[in-house]
Design an enzyme around this catalytic site. Sequence first.
Site, PDB file in Angstrom:
ATOM      1  N   TYR A  64       5.680  15.760 -10.011  1.00 36.91           N
ATOM      2  CA  TYR A  64       5.385  15.197 -11.331  1.00 36.91           C
ATOM      3  C   TYR A  64       4.015  15.642 -11.848  1.00 36.91           C
ATOM      4  O   TYR A  64       3.629  15.304 -12.960  1.00 36.91           O
ATOM      5  CB  TYR A  64       5.415  13.660 -11.253  1.00 36.91           C
ATOM      6  CG  TYR A  64       4.386  13.114 -10.284  1.00 36.91           C
ATOM      7  CD1 TYR A  64       3.065  12.909 -10.676  1.00 36.91           C
ATOM      8  CD2 TYR A  64       4.721  12.876  -8.947  1.00 36.91           C
ATOM      9  CE1 TYR A  64       2.111  12.454  -9.774  1.00 36.91           C
ATOM     10  CE2 TYR A  64       3.778  12.423  -8.044  1.00 36.91           C
ATOM     11  CZ  TYR A  64       2.474  12.222  -8.465  1.00 36.91           C
ATOM     12  OH  TYR A  64       1.532  11.800  -7.570  1.00 36.91           O
ATOM     13  N   GLY A  65       3.264  16.387 -11.030  1.00 37.20           N
ATOM     14  CA  GLY A  65       1.881  16.711 -11.404  1.00 37.20           C
ATOM     15  C   GLY A  65       1.584  18.194 -11.294  1.00 37.20           C
ATOM     16  O   GLY A  65       2.293  19.032 -11.862  1.00 37.20           O
ATOM     17  N   THR A  66       0.550  18.494 -10.522  1.00 37.25           N
ATOM     18  CA  THR A  66       0.053  19.861 -10.475  1.00 37.25           C
ATOM     19  C   THR A  66       0.951  20.823  -9.699  1.00 37.25           C
ATOM     20  O   THR A  66       0.713  22.025  -9.711  1.00 37.25           O
ATOM     21  CB  THR A  66      -1.356  19.899  -9.859  1.00 37.25           C
ATOM     22  OG1 THR A  66      -1.289  19.354  -8.541  1.00 37.25           O
ATOM     23  CG2 THR A  66      -2.344  19.105 -10.692  1.00 37.25           C
ATOM     24  N   LEU A  67       1.987  20.298  -9.039  1.00 36.72           N
ATOM     25  CA  LEU A  67       2.924  21.201  -8.353  1.00 36.72           C
ATOM     26  C   LEU A  67       3.947  21.800  -9.321  1.00 36.72           C
ATOM     27  O   LEU A  67       4.653  22.750  -8.987  1.00 36.72           O
ATOM     28  CB  LEU A  67       3.679  20.452  -7.243  1.00 36.72           C
ATOM     29  CG  LEU A  67       2.915  20.155  -5.955  1.00 36.72           C
ATOM     30  CD1 LEU A  67       3.732  19.214  -5.065  1.00 36.72           C
ATOM     31  CD2 LEU A  67       2.605  21.440  -5.185  1.00 36.72           C
ATOM     32  N   GLU A 126      -1.169  17.810  -0.100  1.00 36.29           N
ATOM     33  CA  GLU A 126      -1.273  16.474  -0.716  1.00 36.29           C
ATOM     34  C   GLU A 126      -2.050  15.490   0.158  1.00 36.29           C
ATOM     35  O   GLU A 126      -2.181  14.315  -0.194  1.00 36.29           O
ATOM     36  CB  GLU A 126       0.118  15.929  -1.046  1.00 36.29           C
ATOM     37  CG  GLU A 126       0.949  16.811  -1.983  1.00 36.29           C
ATOM     38  CD  GLU A 126       0.256  17.135  -3.304  1.00 36.29           C
ATOM     39  OE1 GLU A 126      -0.667  16.408  -3.713  1.00 36.29           O
ATOM     40  OE2 GLU A 126       0.625  18.152  -3.912  1.00 36.29           O
TER      41      GLU A 126
HETATM   42  N1  PCA Z   1       0.766  17.123  -6.939  1.00 32.30           N
HETATM   43  C1  PCA Z   1       1.953  16.411  -6.575  1.00 32.30           C
HETATM   44  C2  PCA Z   1       1.528  14.995  -6.551  1.00 32.30           C
HETATM   45  C3  PCA Z   1       0.412  14.931  -7.512  1.00 32.30           C
HETATM   46  C4  PCA Z   1       0.000  16.329  -7.712  1.00 32.30           C
HETATM   47  O1  PCA Z   1      -0.842  16.748  -8.452  1.00 32.30           O
HETATM   48  C5  PCA Z   1       3.020  16.642  -7.617  1.00 32.30           C
HETATM   49  O2  PCA Z   1       2.858  17.494  -8.488  1.00 32.30           O
HETATM   50  O3  PCA Z   1       4.050  15.946  -7.574  1.00 32.30           O
END
Ligand code: PCA
Length: 182
Positions: free
Chosen positions: A15-18, A90
Amino acid sequence: MGFENNSCTTLIFTYGTLKQGFSNHVLLQDLIRTGDAVFKGSYQTVEKYPLVCGPYRVPFLLHIPGSGHRVTGELYAVSARGLSRVDELEGTSKGHYERRPILLMRAGSGNREEEEEEVPTCAAEAYYAHKNFEKEMWMKNGRKGFSVYSEKESKGYVKRKDRPQNLSFLDHVQIFISSPSA
Ligand code: PCA
């Protein structure tokens, strides 16, 4: 490329930077190249969860079901080898994020609460903020979350290597949640 076809058995909701277009997606690209990850599509959470930002615009999904919004992200099937690399990134052994179950449906199939039709769901796992700071993170954000970590929300994101190196990630989190609100 991708011909090794390692068995990608764990479903990870990112949901984020991945996600594609964000700074840590290079890891998934790497895993896709070696057959350790496969992109499964755009999904959204069945339940509402808070999605907020911490220090340096680092995104956190909080395990407080019912608060916030249904969150949209990307689903990947990952091999055991791939999973250990994502866990490492993570900081699951350092109290940064916790990998726990999450229920999903395909993006765009939501907001039909009034309809009778059953929407197919899919069980996956996500990296939630560690429970040690999830409630304070929610308070600090004024109990306001967003439904997607987009370019707008990520504005101001600072990569790990560009943050002050004398402090740990958890130090940054503590400073963030204990600083007076703007
Ligand atoms: N990376 C993981 C968890 C939060 C982040 O920045 C993601 O993208 O799901």
